[in-house]
Structure formats: structure tokens, C-alpha cells
Design a protein around this motif. Structure first.
Motif, PDB file in Angstrom:
ATOM      1  N   PRO A 268      17.851 -40.885  51.282  1.00 20.39           N
ATOM      2  CA  PRO A 268      18.481 -39.563  51.279  1.00 20.39           C
ATOM      3  C   PRO A 268      17.547 -38.536  51.899  1.00 20.39           C
ATOM      4  N   PRO A 269      18.093 -37.396  52.296  1.00 18.40           N
ATOM      5  CA  PRO A 269      17.227 -36.339  52.830  1.00 18.40           C
ATOM      6  C   PRO A 269      16.156 -35.977  51.813  1.00 18.40           C
ATOM      7  N   ARG A 270      14.988 -35.623  52.309  1.00 15.90           N
ATOM      8  CA  ARG A 270      13.876 -35.282  51.411  1.00 15.90           C
ATOM      9  C   ARG A 270      14.288 -34.096  50.552  1.00 15.90           C
ATOM     10  N   PRO A 271      14.231 -34.236  49.221  1.00 15.82           N
ATOM     11  CA  PRO A 271      14.702 -33.148  48.378  1.00 15.82           C
ATOM     12  C   PRO A 271      13.769 -31.957  48.440  1.00 15.82           C
ATOM     13  N   GLU A 272      14.353 -30.808  48.144  1.00 15.21           N
ATOM     14  CA  GLU A 272      13.531 -29.620  48.000  1.00 15.21           C
ATOM     15  C   GLU A 272      12.632 -29.782  46.790  1.00 15.21           C
ATOM     16  N   PRO A 273      11.499 -29.081  46.756  1.00 11.21           N
ATOM     17  CA  PRO A 273      10.608 -29.201  45.601  1.00 11.21           C
ATOM     18  C   PRO A 273      11.363 -28.908  44.311  1.00 11.21           C
ATOM     19  N   GLY A 274      11.200 -29.824  43.349  1.00 12.15           N
ATOM     20  CA  GLY A 274      11.845 -29.627  42.050  1.00 12.15           C
ATOM     21  C   GLY A 274      13.195 -30.265  41.946  1.00 12.15           C
ATOM     22  N   ARG A 275      13.833 -30.644  43.071  1.00  9.68           N
ATOM     23  CA  ARG A 275      15.144 -31.250  42.990  1.00  9.68           C
ATOM     24  C   ARG A 275      15.027 -32.763  43.083  1.00  9.68           C
ATOM     25  N   GLY A 276      15.990 -33.473  42.495  1.00  9.66           N
ATOM     26  CA  GLY A 276      16.047 -34.922  42.559  1.00  9.66           C
ATOM     27  C   GLY A 276      15.118 -35.614  41.588  1.00  9.66           C
ATOM     28  N   ARG A 277      14.385 -34.861  40.744  1.00  7.73           N
ATOM     29  CA  ARG A 277      13.479 -35.466  39.787  1.00  7.73           C
ATOM     30  C   ARG A 277      14.183 -35.619  38.448  1.00  7.73           C
ATOM     31  N   GLN A 278      13.709 -36.596  37.669  1.00  6.83           N
ATOM     32  CA  GLN A 278      14.230 -36.819  36.331  1.00  6.83           C
ATOM     33  C   GLN A 278      13.221 -36.308  35.305  1.00  6.83           C
ATOM     34  N   VAL A 279      13.719 -35.669  34.281  1.00  9.77           N
ATOM     35  CA  VAL A 279      12.867 -35.240  33.174  1.00  9.77           C
ATOM     36  C   VAL A 279      13.474 -35.759  31.879  1.00  9.77           C
ATOM     37  N   SER A 280      12.637 -35.929  30.882  1.00  4.64           N
ATOM     38  CA  SER A 280      13.096 -36.348  29.556  1.00  4.64           C
ATOM     39  C   SER A 280      12.753 -35.262  28.549  1.00  4.64           C
ATOM     40  N   VAL A 281      13.698 -34.998  27.659  1.00  2.00           N
ATOM     41  CA  VAL A 281      13.553 -33.957  26.648  1.00  2.00           C
ATOM     42  C   VAL A 281      13.516 -34.622  25.281  1.00  2.00           C
ATOM     43  N   LEU A 282      12.557 -34.205  24.474  1.00  2.00           N
ATOM     44  CA  LEU A 282      12.447 -34.680  23.090  1.00  2.00           C
ATOM     45  C   LEU A 282      12.658 -33.495  22.155  1.00  2.00           C
ATOM     46  N   LEU A 283      13.619 -33.628  21.250  1.00  2.00           N
ATOM     47  CA  LEU A 283      13.818 -32.648  20.188  1.00  2.00           C
ATOM     48  C   LEU A 283      13.422 -33.293  18.867  1.00  2.00           C
ATOM     49  N   VAL A 284      12.574 -32.613  18.116  1.00  2.00           N
ATOM     50  CA  VAL A 284      12.119 -33.117  16.815  1.00  2.00           C
ATOM     51  C   VAL A 284      12.373 -32.041  15.766  1.00  2.00           C
TER      52      VAL A 284
END
Length: 733
Positions: A268-284
């Protein structure tokens, strides 16, 4: 209310599992679900619950009691909605929405997938069929099958699953993913050699992968099986495929148009900085529950603040960042490639640490506190500009909302994850489905991922030497010994058992049993432990088929007892390995104590018999009585070494007390020096020294940047992560 029959029978109400009654009640519900919304006669139900000509005189009364119990489960008092079990001549009808039964949803989705496949939409068909197959959690009604039930309807379900798998493979092959499905096809073909369609698919996949010889070898094996077992030649389609492979027919090559459509898309086209990344959220969410006494508000706030600081420190150990703390809820964000793994490990470390004797709530001035924790992990795309100064700081609103929903459904001590997190963490942890394939609960890190065997045994040399001395004593004096190794989680019980096994395995008949987390499960029974002992004494290996196992049992029994007793003893022992033999409860192996003693006493042992049991504190009373009684066997070189938490002695104050050949070893917590030695060993090891099953542990240790007491506390929490580990039932299947 949801019903799941594609695996162990389960009833789910509002996201929680509903407790059912005994085997008869569960079997009644299972049979009615197979015939949902249809009248099932009483006589047919009786025949389903008891073998032919073996039903008791009170069978109809037992059935009526089961129906009465099911009505209370399906329609609790005050509830006017949900499934309904009604009496309708000549029997009963279970009225239920088909969408509430997983197998009916499976059938609906499979029909849709087949329609797409027939229409040439292979990509869409593969996606639909894949999702449908993910609904399976094991063999159909596995718990009832283990209890001896084998209805024709269950065979039909098994065949429906195999048919759907073949449809899915057909779609994958049409998409050009022949390499990706080879392993699954080989497994299926090995277990279903007479299903020519899957064998044909395997041959095509192998041929397209450049493995022409292997494809022809599959045909030879199938033909040998068909001719040898049935006296039949393979079908015309399979024979034609063999000739086409021999002639390297161009029709077997995937059309170019399909190859282009196969899912190896252009980058795919090179994403803009910050786009196309995965993050994980933890709620405790942590809640302090005081004992029955007055507590000042400022004291409670102080305790909560201390817990929040400890949670923040634990998150940072794993390279995460706490972005917010609202009341009792902490929000942590992980932006690395293995962020989902780190988030789940943090949740486990927090759960274990809060319940440890040295946890963050220990306060000599304010005793009586307990900690209740809930956690949820979600994974999704990161919003634009999600990083600041090298650390994540923003969360997409939809991802945060879905995590809040997960957290609201998590029970006390539970960690819930979504589908994206489940896919990211792979097989690192043991999961339980909580919402029909949309949410899962984390039970713990899998036992084979902990990597106890690759860590040194520290501060346990004396205890290990003592166990080896008892092994030699049992060998030379032909006397049994029972040794219980007691210790809190993380004290090294499993490591010392593993090291002891390594030392004595070349000169012993070794049997091993790990008690699972569910005391009522089949695996945690006297029957299963006896099966492991029989396997060790008869030289039966884990890979032996049940036919090979029975041959070894016969070889051991012959000549052991007078001829008139051979068949009785053989019948008593063969039930452990013959899936077609009489069910264990009908033969009542436990009551055959005389034959069991005779078997142990008469077996010619070249080496001592060693039984190693892990997590004995989880055993039911029958298993505890059996293990305790093994020390009473006379003139047998037997050593039983069992590990347990102190709960065992609290539960059974007289455990092994007063017996001549019983001993107890208590393991104290590892010293700081020992923990430092283990940390140094893990950190200094090269990554390729450890296979993938233990790599998570070493990555987790290296994730922390702290030192001293904080690092030791974190490492201890990792060592105490003990999942439910189960051995399969004794019968080879």
C-alpha cells in the motif's frame, strides 16, 4: 440466552455461563437442542439417555426431574422471556430462537458461503466459511461424549464440520492460497483418509506448491487404505487427478487471473506518520474491599492512590504509558508492534501482584483489605499523530468505547480481550470464549510458554538432593514414598519437579499428571491418574495408537496372574486406552482395588515407578484420597512427588500425617539474590537459545528498564503466572 453445542455444552445468559445439572440433565438439554422447536417423544429421550435395554425402571422419573431442573434454568423465577421447554404429547418441545444456538448459526453461514462459492466469489466465500468454522470450540458436545454418549446426530455434526472445512479449502485453493492450507489439509487427510475430496484438495495444493512427488504419495496412501480396508479403488475424480499430475496437465495450474486475485496485494502507499499503526489499550479497574469495620475516607483514598501508583509502575515495566486515571480506572496505551502481548502481560502481572502477600495493598496499620480487579484489552488503529516524544498518547474514541464495554462485562479478577487482541497475541495465553467469538477471557499464560525448563534451579539444590535420595531409597528397599512439595506461587515448585524428572527419567518408569483448574473435569480424576501409571508401567508412549497401547497392556498382563484372572485384569486396564470399550463409570475401575494392587504388585519393574503430580491442591477429594493411599502399597518401589500450594494443608489438616513413608518439603520464597540470578540468566541468554514457546518470557523480562526491588517484584509476578494446564483424558482418541 445463548446455547453452544459446537464444543462442550454451554448455556450463556447475559455474557455469563449458566450452571447446569448433572450428566442426565445436560444430555437432556443437548438432545432437545439438536431437535430444537420439534416435539421429541419421551421414549426417544429415554433411549437417548440410556443404552438400549439398559435403562433403569425409574428412567421416566429421572427424565421428569431433569426436565423440571431445565425449566428452572431456562426460565428463572420472575423471567418471562427466553427459551421455553413445554410439554407437548407425546413428549417435550424446546422453543428457542435458532440464532441463539451456535450450530444453527453455523449452518446458516455455511449455506451463505457455499452460495458465494458457487457464484464464483471465492474471496467472499473463504471469509464467510472461515468465520463460521471459528465457532467450533472442539468436538460437538465434547463433555457428553466423554461421559459415554454417542448419538447419530453428533456424528452428523462432525461430518457437517468436515464438509464445511472442505468447502473452505476449496475457496482457499480458488484464491490461490494453496501453500497456506497445506498443513491443515495434511492434518485432515491423516484423520479422514477415506474422505477423497480433502485428499484431492491436498494433492492439488502440493502439486501447485512444486511438490509433485508428495502429491502422488498422498494418492498411494489413499489407495492403499481403500483397497486394504474396503476392497475399493479410488473414485474416478481421484484417479483422473493422479493421471493429470503424472502428465503435468496444464489444467492443474492456477489461472493467471486468479493468481493476481490471490491475497498478496501490492504494497500500500506509504502511510502518513501516525496512520496505519495498531495500538492496544488496557483498562484496569481496582476496588478495595475493606473488612467489616469502619474505614475513613481519607484512608481509603490513600490506599487507592498507592494502588494507582503501583499499576502505573507495572505498566511502565512493559514499555506502556498510563495516559489517564479516572477514579479507580487506569488507562494504559501500548504502541509497539507487540503492544497487545505487552498489554495482556501487564493485566496478568497486575492480577497476580494484587493478590500476592507482598502486593501493593499490604499496610500493617490498616489490615483487612482485599483487592478486586477487572481488566480489558482492546486493539485497533491509532489516530493520526498518535505519538509524542516517542510515546503514544492518543486513543481512537471507538476503541476506547469498546474497551469500556469489555471492562463493564469483566467479572472480578477477569481480563477480557477483543477479537483483534486475540489475533495479535496468538497462542501465548489460554482463552475462554465469553461472547460467541467476539470477546474472550484470559485465564493465564500457557504452561508450555513459561519456560521453566530453560531456567536454572537456584536455592533448591538441597531439596532436589533430598528427592533424589528418596528415589534411591524407594528403589533399593522396594518401598513406596509420598513427598509433598509445598510453596506459594512463584517459589519454584514446577522448576524443581522438572529438574527432578530430568534427573530420574532415564532410570525410572515415569508418569506425570498436572491437575487442571476445574476440579470436576474428567482429566482431574482417579481414573486419569491410574491411566498414566498404567501407561508408565506398560511402556505406552503418548504417540501410541489405542491399538498399540492395548497390545502393550496384553503383553504386560499375560503371565502376571493365573489364566482364569487374565481376562478380568486385562478388561480392567484396557478401559484406559480403548475408546470403544465400556465407559469407565460402568466398569467402575475405582472399585477394582484388588486388581489394581495386584497389577502394581505383580508388574516386573526394571526401575522404580515415579509419579509426579503438579498443582495437587486443585484435586478433588477422590484424587487426594487415592494419592494419599499410594503410600500404603507394600513392597513396591514407588515414589510419588506432588507439588501444591499451602491450601492443601489448610483443606486437609491430616494430609500424609502419621504415615511411615510420607514427607513434606516446604519451599520458602526465593531470596533477592536468587531472583537476581534468574534475571541475569534470562537477560544474558541469546534470543535464539530459546524456542518460540518461551520467547515471550524473555521478552517480558527484558521489557523492564527498572532495577532493584521493583524489578524483582515484577519478575516474581511473572514466575507466579500459572495457567490451567490439563492432560488429555486417559483414553487415546
Amino acid at each position: 440466552m445463548q446455547f453452544r453445542i459446537m464444543g462442550p455444552l454451554e448455556t450463556i445468559d447475559d455474557g455469563r455461563r449458566v450452571a447446569l445439572g448433572g450428566t442426565r440433565q445436560r444430555a437432556t438439554l443437548g438432545y432437545l437442542l439438536l431437535h430444537a422447536n420439534r416435539v421429541v417423544s419421551t421414549s426417544r429421550l429415554v433411549s437417548a439417555l440410556w443404552p438400549l435395554d439398559d435403562s433403569p425402571t425409574s428412567a421416566r422419573k429421572i427424565l421428569q426431574n431433569a426436565i423440571w431442573g431445565l425449566r428452572r434454568v431456562l426460565r428463572p423465577e420472575g423471567s418471562g422471556a427466553g427459551p421455553e421447554l413445554v410439554t407437548q404429547l407425546p413428549g417435550y418441545r424446546l422453543r428457542v430462537d435458532p440464532d441463539d444456538v451456535d450450530f444453527f448459526r453455523f449452518q446458516r453461514d455455511i449455506r451463505a458461503g457455499r452460495e458465494k462459492l458457487a457464484a464464483g466469489a471465492a474471496e467472499e466465500a473463504a471469509a464467510v466459511l472461515r468465520e463460521a468454522l471459528l465457532l467450533w470450540r472442539g468436538p460437538a458436545m465434547a463433555d457428553l461424549v466423554e461421559a459415554g454418549i454417542d448419538w447419530p446426530e453428533l456424528t452428523a455434526m462432525r461430518n457437517a464440520r468436515l464438509d464445511a472445512m472442505e468447502d473452505y479449502f476449496e475457496a482457499e485453493l480458488a484464491c490461490g492460497r494453496h501453500t497456506a492450507v497445506i498443513a491443515q489439509l495434511e492434518t485432515m487427510a491423516a484423520g479422514s483418509a477415506l474422505r477423497e475430496r480433502s485428499c484431492r484438495q491436498l494433492m492439488i495444493a502440493l502439486y501447485r506448491s512444486g511438490r509433485q512427488a508428495d502429491a502422488l504419495d498422498v494418492y498411494s496412501r489413499v489407495r492403499a487404505t481403500l483397497v486394504g480396508d474396503l476392497g475399493l479403488e479410488p473414485g474416478g475424480d481421484l484417479q483422473a487427478l493422479q493421471h493429470a499430475i503424472l502428465n503435468q496437465d496444464a489444467s492443474l495450474t492456477l489461472p493467471e487471473a486468479v493468481v493476481v486475485r490471490a491475497p498478496t496485494p501490492a504494497p500500500p502507499p506509504r502511510p502518513e506518520p501516525g496512520r496505519g499503526r495498531q495500538v492496544s489499550v488496557l483498562l484496569v479497574r481496582t476496588t478495595l474491599v475493606p473488612d467489616a469495620r469502619s474505614v475513613q475516607a481519607d484512608e481509603m483514598d490513600q490506599m487507592m492512590a498507592g494502588v494507582a501508583r503501583w499499576v502505573t509502575g507495572t505498566v511502565e515495566h512493559f514499555g506502556g504509558a498510563v495516559t489517564a486515571a479516572i477514579g479507580s480506572v487506569s488507562v494504559a496505551l501500548f504502541g509497539s508492534e507487540d503492544g497487545a502481548e505487552r498489554a495482556v502481560l501487564v493485566a496478568l502481572a497486575i492480577r497476580e501482584g494484587l493478590n500476592a502477600p507482598s502486593g501493593p495493598v499490604v499496610n500493617p496499620g490498616a489490615p483487612g483489605f482485599e483487592v478486586c480487579s477487572h481488566a480489558a484489552v482492546g486493539t485497533g488503529p491509532a489516530p493520526a499523530g498518535h505519538r509524542r516524544e516517542g510515546r503514544p498518547h492518543r486513543i481512537a474514541a471507538t476503541l476506547l468505547d469498546s474497551c469500556h464495554t469489555l471492562l463493564s462485562r469483566a467479572d472480578a479478577g477477569e481480563i477480557r480481550v477483543d477479537a483483534a487482541t486475540r489475533g495479535a497475541i496468538g497462542s501465548m495465553v489460554h482463552l475462554e470464549d465469553r461472547a460467541d467469538g467476539r470477546e474472550w477471557a484470559v485465564r493465564g499464560v500457557r504452561g508450555d510458554y513459561v519456560g521453566h525448563d530453560v531456567m536454572p534451579t537456584v536455592e533448591r539444590e538441597f531439596e532436589l538432593e533430598l528427592l533424589c535420595d528418596l528415589f534411591d531409597r524407594a528403589s533399593h528397599r522396594a518401598t513406596p514414598h509420598l513427598v509433598t512439595v509445598l510453596g506459594e506461587p512463584g517459589t519454584g515448585k514446577t522448576r524443581i519437579l522438572s529438574e527432578f524428572e530430568r534427573v530420574v527419567s532415564p532410570r525410572s518408569h515415569l508418569a506425570r499428571f498436572v491437575v487442571g483448574r476445574t476440579p470436576s473435569s474428567v482429566e482431574d480424576s482417579v481414573f486419569a491418574v491410574q491411566g498414566e501409571l498404567v501407561s508408565a508401567l506398560c511402556g505406552i508412549r503418548s504417540g501410541d495408537s489405542h491399538e498399540e497401547a492395548l497390545v502393550k497392556v496384553r503383553r504386560t498382563v499375560d503371565g502376571m496372574v493365573p489364566p482364569e484372572r487374565v481376562e478380568h485384569l486385562y478388561a480392567c486396564l484396557s478401559v484406559f486406552f480403548d475408546p470403544d470399550g465400556p465407559p469407565a463409570e460402568r466398569l467402575d475401575v475405582r472399585s477394582e482395588l484388588d486388581d489394581w494392587r495386584l497389577f502394581l504388585d505383580r508388574t516386573a519393574l526394571r526401575h522404580p515407578l515415579v509419579l509426579v503430580i503438579d498443582d495437587l491442591h486443585r484435586a478433588d477429594d477422590d484424587l487426594l484420597d487415592f494419592v494419599n493411599g499410594l503410600a500404603d502399597f507394600a513392597e513396591i518401589p514407588l515414589l510419588v512427588v506432588a507439588s501444591a500450594r499451602p491450601e492443601l494443608v489448610q483443606r486437609r489438616g491430616d494430609w500424609s500425617g502419621g504415615k511411615q513413608h510420607c514427607a513434606m518439603i516446604t519451599l520458602d520464597a526465593l531470596s533477592d539474590a536468587a531472583v537476581d540470578q534468574l534475571i541475569d540468566h534470562v537477560v544474558a541468554a541469546e534470543p535464539d537459545e530459546h524456542p518460540d514457546p518461551t520467547s515471550w518470557f524473555h521478552r517480558a523480562v527484558r521489557a523492564t528498564s527498572s532495577a532493584g526491588p521493583e524489578r524483582r517484584s515484577y519478575f516474581r509476578s511473572l514466575l507466579s503466572m500459572r495457567p490451567p494446564r490439563r492432560l488429555r483424558a486417559a483414553g487415546r482418541r
